[in-house]
Design a protein around this motif. Structure first.
Motif, PDB file in Angstrom:
ATOM      1  N   GLY A  24       0.784  -1.220   0.000  1.00 34.28           N
ATOM      2  CA  GLY A  24       0.000   0.000   0.000  1.00 34.28           C
ATOM      3  C   GLY A  24       0.820   1.276   0.000  1.00 34.28           C
ATOM      4  N   TRP A  25       2.134   1.185   0.216  1.00 35.98           N
ATOM      5  CA  TRP A  25       3.004   2.360   0.216  1.00 35.98           C
ATOM      6  C   TRP A  25       3.416   2.695  -1.218  1.00 35.98           C
ATOM      7  CZ3 TRP A  25       5.902   4.802   4.456  1.00 35.98           C
ATOM      8  CH2 TRP A  25       5.448   4.408   5.725  1.00 35.98           C
ATOM      9  N   PHE A  26       3.523   3.980  -1.503  1.00 35.24           N
ATOM     10  CA  PHE A  26       4.058   4.389  -2.804  1.00 35.24           C
ATOM     11  C   PHE A  26       4.519   5.837  -2.705  1.00 35.24           C
ATOM     12  CE2 PHE A  26       4.454   5.254  -7.296  1.00 35.24           C
ATOM     13  CZ  PHE A  26       4.864   4.022  -7.797  1.00 35.24           C
ATOM     14  N   ILE A  27       5.595   6.150  -3.434  1.00 32.83           N
ATOM     15  CA  ILE A  27       6.157   7.505  -3.423  1.00 32.83           C
ATOM     16  C   ILE A  27       6.234   8.034  -4.852  1.00 32.83           C
ATOM     17  CG2 ILE A  27       8.201   8.912  -2.914  1.00 32.83           C
ATOM     18  CD1 ILE A  27       8.796   6.985  -0.607  1.00 32.83           C
ATOM     19  N   GLY A  28       5.591   9.179  -5.074  1.00 35.55           N
ATOM     20  CA  GLY A  28       5.681   9.860  -6.361  1.00 35.55           C
ATOM     21  C   GLY A  28       6.678  11.000  -6.258  1.00 35.55           C
ATOM     22  N   ILE A  29       7.466  11.206  -7.307  1.00 27.27           N
ATOM     23  CA  ILE A  29       8.535  12.214  -7.279  1.00 27.27           C
ATOM     24  C   ILE A  29       8.374  13.145  -8.471  1.00 27.27           C
ATOM     25  CG2 ILE A  29      11.035  12.612  -7.217  1.00 27.27           C
ATOM     26  CD1 ILE A  29      11.241   9.594  -6.307  1.00 27.27           C
ATOM     27  N   GLY A  30       8.172  14.437  -8.207  1.00 29.31           N
ATOM     28  CA  GLY A  30       7.986  15.419  -9.273  1.00 29.31           C
ATOM     29  C   GLY A  30       9.297  15.884  -9.869  1.00 29.31           C
ATOM     30  N   ASN A  31       9.210  16.678 -10.921  1.00 30.10           N
ATOM     31  CA  ASN A  31      10.394  17.227 -11.578  1.00 30.10           C
ATOM     32  C   ASN A  31      11.054  18.300 -10.719  1.00 30.10           C
ATOM     33  OD1 ASN A  31      10.325  15.638 -13.880  1.00 30.10           O
ATOM     34  ND2 ASN A  31       9.042  17.064 -15.021  1.00 30.10           N
TER      35      ASN A  31
ATOM     36  N   LEU B  87       2.003  13.725  -7.638  1.00 30.05           N
ATOM     37  CA  LEU B  87       0.707  13.042  -7.513  1.00 30.05           C
ATOM     38  C   LEU B  87       0.455  12.138  -8.721  1.00 30.05           C
ATOM     39  CD1 LEU B  87      -1.709  15.791  -6.124  1.00 30.05           C
ATOM     40  CD2 LEU B  87      -0.774  13.839  -4.902  1.00 30.05           C
ATOM     41  N   ILE B  88       0.740  12.658  -9.905  1.00 30.66           N
ATOM     42  CA  ILE B  88       0.524  11.872 -11.134  1.00 30.66           C
ATOM     43  C   ILE B  88       1.438  10.645 -11.132  1.00 30.66           C
ATOM     44  CG2 ILE B  88       0.764  11.916 -13.656  1.00 30.66           C
ATOM     45  CD1 ILE B  88       0.056  14.952 -13.464  1.00 30.66           C
ATOM     46  N   ALA B  89       2.689  10.832 -10.680  1.00 28.33           N
ATOM     47  CA  ALA B  89       3.642   9.722 -10.658  1.00 28.33           C
ATOM     48  C   ALA B  89       3.211   8.615  -9.691  1.00 28.33           C
ATOM     49  CB  ALA B  89       5.024  10.238 -10.277  1.00 28.33           C
ATOM     50  N   SER B  90       2.369   8.959  -8.693  1.00 31.82           N
ATOM     51  CA  SER B  90       1.951   7.965  -7.695  1.00 31.82           C
ATOM     52  C   SER B  90       0.597   7.338  -8.025  1.00 31.82           C
ATOM     53  CB  SER B  90       1.884   8.627  -6.307  1.00 31.82           C
ATOM     54  OG  SER B  90       0.828   9.572  -6.258  1.00 31.82           O
TER      55      SER B  90
ATOM     56  N   ASP C  32      -0.360   4.781  -9.781  1.00 37.36           N
ATOM     57  CA  ASP C  32      -0.507   3.327  -9.787  1.00 37.36           C
ATOM     58  C   ASP C  32       0.379   2.703  -8.711  1.00 37.36           C
ATOM     59  OD1 ASP C  32      -0.972   0.716 -10.325  1.00 37.36           O
ATOM     60  OD2 ASP C  32      -0.026   0.689 -12.310  1.00 37.36           O
ATOM     61  N   PRO C  33      -0.130   2.554  -7.481  1.00 39.67           N
ATOM     62  CA  PRO C  33       0.694   2.021  -6.389  1.00 39.67           C
ATOM     63  C   PRO C  33       0.938   0.516  -6.465  1.00 39.67           C
ATOM     64  CG  PRO C  33      -1.534   2.449  -5.602  1.00 39.67           C
ATOM     65  CD  PRO C  33      -1.472   2.941  -7.029  1.00 39.67           C
ATOM     66  N   THR C  34       0.409  -0.140  -7.505  1.00 42.98           N
ATOM     67  CA  THR C  34       0.596  -1.588  -7.625  1.00 42.98           C
ATOM     68  C   THR C  34       1.918  -1.937  -8.310  1.00 42.98           C
ATOM     69  OG1 THR C  34      -0.551  -1.647  -9.772  1.00 42.98           O
ATOM     70  CG2 THR C  34      -1.890  -1.920  -7.776  1.00 42.98           C
ATOM     71  N   LEU C  35       2.664  -0.924  -8.763  1.00 48.88           N
ATOM     72  CA  LEU C  35       3.943  -1.194  -9.430  1.00 48.88           C
ATOM     73  C   LEU C  35       4.895  -1.917  -8.481  1.00 48.88           C
ATOM     74  CD1 LEU C  35       4.449   2.232 -11.246  1.00 48.88           C
ATOM     75  CD2 LEU C  35       3.852   0.060 -12.322  1.00 48.88           C
ATOM     76  N   PRO C  36       5.749  -2.806  -9.004  1.00 51.60           N
ATOM     77  CA  PRO C  36       6.649  -3.578  -8.124  1.00 51.60           C
ATOM     78  C   PRO C  36       7.650  -2.699  -7.379  1.00 51.60           C
ATOM     79  CG  PRO C  36       7.144  -3.963 -10.458  1.00 51.60           C
ATOM     80  CD  PRO C  36       5.839  -3.242 -10.412  1.00 51.60           C
TER      81      PRO C  36
ATOM     82  N   GLU D  69       9.030  11.937 -14.580  1.00 51.45           N
ATOM     83  CA  GLU D  69       9.660  11.860 -15.910  1.00 51.45           C
ATOM     84  C   GLU D  69       9.660  10.435 -16.459  1.00 51.45           C
ATOM     85  OE1 GLU D  69      14.340  11.563 -14.515  1.00 51.45           O
ATOM     86  OE2 GLU D  69      13.460  13.530 -14.897  1.00 51.45           O
ATOM     87  N   ASP D  70       9.396   9.442 -15.592  1.00 48.66           N
ATOM     88  CA  ASP D  70       9.300   8.045 -16.046  1.00 48.66           C
ATOM     89  C   ASP D  70       7.852   7.613 -16.262  1.00 48.66           C
ATOM     90  OD1 ASP D  70      12.021   7.976 -15.741  1.00 48.66           O
ATOM     91  OD2 ASP D  70      11.948   7.049 -13.747  1.00 48.66           O
ATOM     92  N   THR D  71       6.910   8.524 -15.994  1.00 51.43           N
ATOM     93  CA  THR D  71       5.495   8.207 -16.163  1.00 51.43           C
ATOM     94  C   THR D  71       5.119   8.323 -17.633  1.00 51.43           C
ATOM     95  OG1 THR D  71       5.062   9.164 -13.986  1.00 51.43           O
ATOM     96  CG2 THR D  71       3.158   8.799 -15.397  1.00 51.43           C
ATOM     97  N   PRO D  72       4.353   7.364 -18.182  1.00 50.64           N
ATOM     98  CA  PRO D  72       3.914   7.495 -19.579  1.00 50.64           C
ATOM     99  C   PRO D  72       3.174   8.817 -19.776  1.00 50.64           C
ATOM    100  CG  PRO D  72       3.379   5.322 -18.716  1.00 50.64           C
ATOM    101  CD  PRO D  72       3.859   6.125 -17.548  1.00 50.64           C
ATOM    102  N   VAL D  73       3.684   9.648 -20.679  1.00 44.55           N
ATOM    103  CA  VAL D  73       3.106  10.988 -20.843  1.00 44.55           C
ATOM    104  C   VAL D  73       1.844  10.936 -21.700  1.00 44.55           C
ATOM    105  CG1 VAL D  73       5.293  12.188 -20.549  1.00 44.55           C
ATOM    106  CG2 VAL D  73       4.631  11.407 -22.823  1.00 44.55           C
TER     107      VAL D  73
END
Length: 511
Positions: free
Chosen positions: A251-258, A274-277, A279-283, A290-294
């Motif tokens: 259930g933990w996830f960290i999103g990192i902005g530019n 917020l956008i980067a976070s 999908d918290p189901t990622l491994p 910048e790694d999020t599908p734009v």
């Protein structure tokens, strides 16, 4: 009670000084040393507050002894006792910090008065140190409040320059270099980790932690200029995730902005976090924006990123009809381009995820939006997307309806009554059961002024009333109205009233 050491190579001089001082100042505890070498030893053992030091002694003379004692005991004060009244001697004595000197021979009354004068100086210094220590302690207590409030305001609302400059100064972090935002998403029931996360960030000395809202914790990070920002962000994310070692990372996830240069742009970095976070189901339990599908740009040149920005602002403002129009327009553009239906559905789902994150930051708990199945055509996609959006709107409305009609007036009155205390949006939020972000939004919407500016107005009005009492010092008034730094109070006052507190008071008392 003060301790005094008399240093002189002539016993009759020592005994005479002690008799005079014990008669004139009976509260003094007095010891004697017959030369400079013994004085050095007794300075360590006896720890005097004041030393009467003869200048001309065999071995280590008086000025040499003062210099050596000063090196290890700078708090000790000195009065030189000498038969020499020369400029060169006086200049050297002043350079060593000697507070006064007595010429041999001196009248008993002059000896007592000189010692009293220096003891009074010691007393004043002690009071100053004690006051400074109390102020430092008070400032340490209020630092977490300042930190959470400034993060909330930076990520949601405008912070006036005078507040920003001074608050940043109080927090003691250099903001000249690049900075970015993180958001830590916690699972349900993990609110007790908030303190541990704050402590971890503080121990790393690299950022400010905002108030927790919903299950999200915002962080503004100030990386070191000499190292790779990305590697520092990865290290920080892993350190924060390590806090969850007792229950794994479920259930933990960290999103990192530019990364951005200015604090004015940190809100953009936070929205990216917020956008980067989404999908918290990622491994891997952290992801960079910048790694999020734009979402990219449609073929007719419409920047999809603009829709992201509009979603944040319009959902926060409750403009649901406009949100619906934007979403349907978004789908129509892809349909007109002949885009793959599955690709379009994924892009729309990302926008709905953004909407759910914004609601969560406002304290509105909502299930992650998901389509029941793959859409068969664009008509079905529009219908199901509107249903998901309508579910969000209803949840938002139910949350809003639970709020008492006079909540904002209660908050306003509370701030007016307690503005002299260390209050914060986080504490107010706990009191009324609302997120700090939502309170900030309500305040601006209903009162037309942001929270920090209103709190400042209350404090300055109280300060002006207190200035009418000439018996109160401006420093005393500073603490009475809720500020912990007289310089900060002065700058805020001048910004609000266009004159300094001193000038305003002169005019006020003059009238």
């Amino acid at each position: 009670m003060y301790k005094l050491l008399i240093v002189d190579d002539e016993q009759i001089e020592r005994e005479g000084l002690q008799a005079i001082l014990q008669h004139g100042l009976p509260e003094l505890v007095i010891e004697q040393a017959k030369n400079g070498k013994i004085a050095l030893q007794m300075a360590e053992e006896f720890q005097p507050d004041l030393i009467l030091m003869d200048v001309k002694m065999p071995g280590i003379n008086g000025l040499e002894a003062v210099e050596l004692i000063n090196a290890s005991n700078p708090a000790i004060k000195f009065i030189m006792v000498t038969a020499y009244d020369t400029f060169d001697y006086a200049r050297r004595a002043i350079k060593l910090g000697v507070k006064d000197y007595l010429l041999k021979p001196s009248k008993a009354s002059e000896i007592v008065a000189t010692v009293q004068r220096v003891l009074h100086l010691i007393e004043e210094e002690r009071k100053t140190v004690e006051t400074t220590e109390q102020q430092r302690f008070a400032l340490q207590k209020v630092m977490p409040i300042i930190e959470t409030d400034i993060v909330t305001q930076l990520l949601f609302d405008h912070v006036h320059e005078v507040h920003l400059d001074e608050l940043v100064g109080l927090l003691g972090v250099s903001t000249a270099n690049e900075k970015y935002a993180m958001t830590v998403l916690l699972p349900n029931g993990s609110e007790n980790y908030y303190s541990a996360i704050k402590e971890k960030v503080r121990s790393m000395g690299s950022g400010w932690v905002g108030a927790m809202y919903g299950r999200q914790i915002p962080i503004i990070v100030f990386p070191e200029a000499e190292r790779s920002v990305r590697s520092q962000a990865v290290t920080m994310a892993r350190e924060l995730l390590a806090v969850a070692k007792s229950d794994g990372h479920e259930g933990w996830f960290i999103g990192i902005g530019n990364v951005y240069e200015s604090l004015d742009q940190i809100r953009q970095s936070y929205q990216e976090a917020l956008i980067a976070s989404m999908d918290p189901t990622l491994p891997v339990k952290y992801r960079f924006y910048e790694d999020t599908p734009v979402l990219g740009v449609t073929r007719d040149g419409y920047p999809v990123k603009q829709i992201e920005q509009q979603l944040f602002d319009r959902i926060r403002l409750g403009q649901w009809e406009q949100v619906r129009t934007d979403m349907l327009d978004f789908i129509r553009r892809y349909e007109n381009e002949g885009a793959n239906l599955l690709y379009t559905q994924q892009r729309v789902l990302e926008l709905l995820w953004i909407a759910s994150r914004v609601l969560l930051e406002m304290g509105v708990e909502i299930d992650t939006p998901l389509y029941s199945s793959q859409a068969q055509d664009y008509r079905q996609l529009r219908v199901e997307s509107e249903l998901l959006l309508e579910r969000m709107r209803q949840t938002f409305s139910e949350h809003h309806d639970r709020i008492e009609p006079d909540t904002i007036q209660q908050i306003k009155q509370y701030i007016m009554d307690h503005s002299h205390e260390d209050i914060s949006l986080e504490a107010i939020g706990s009191m009324v059961g609302l997120s700090p972000f939502y309170i900030s939004k309500m305040f601006k919407d209903q009162l037309g002024i942001n929270y920090i500016d209103f709190l400042t107005e209350c404090r300055i009005k109280k300060a002006i009333k207190l200035m009418g009492d000439p018996e109160r010092s401006l420093k005393e008034i500073t603490y009475m109205v809720g500020y912990h730094d007289p310089n900060y109070f002065s700058k805020v006052f001048k910004k609000m009233c266009e004159v300094s507190p001193t000038e305003y008071r002169k005019t006020l008392l003059g009238k």
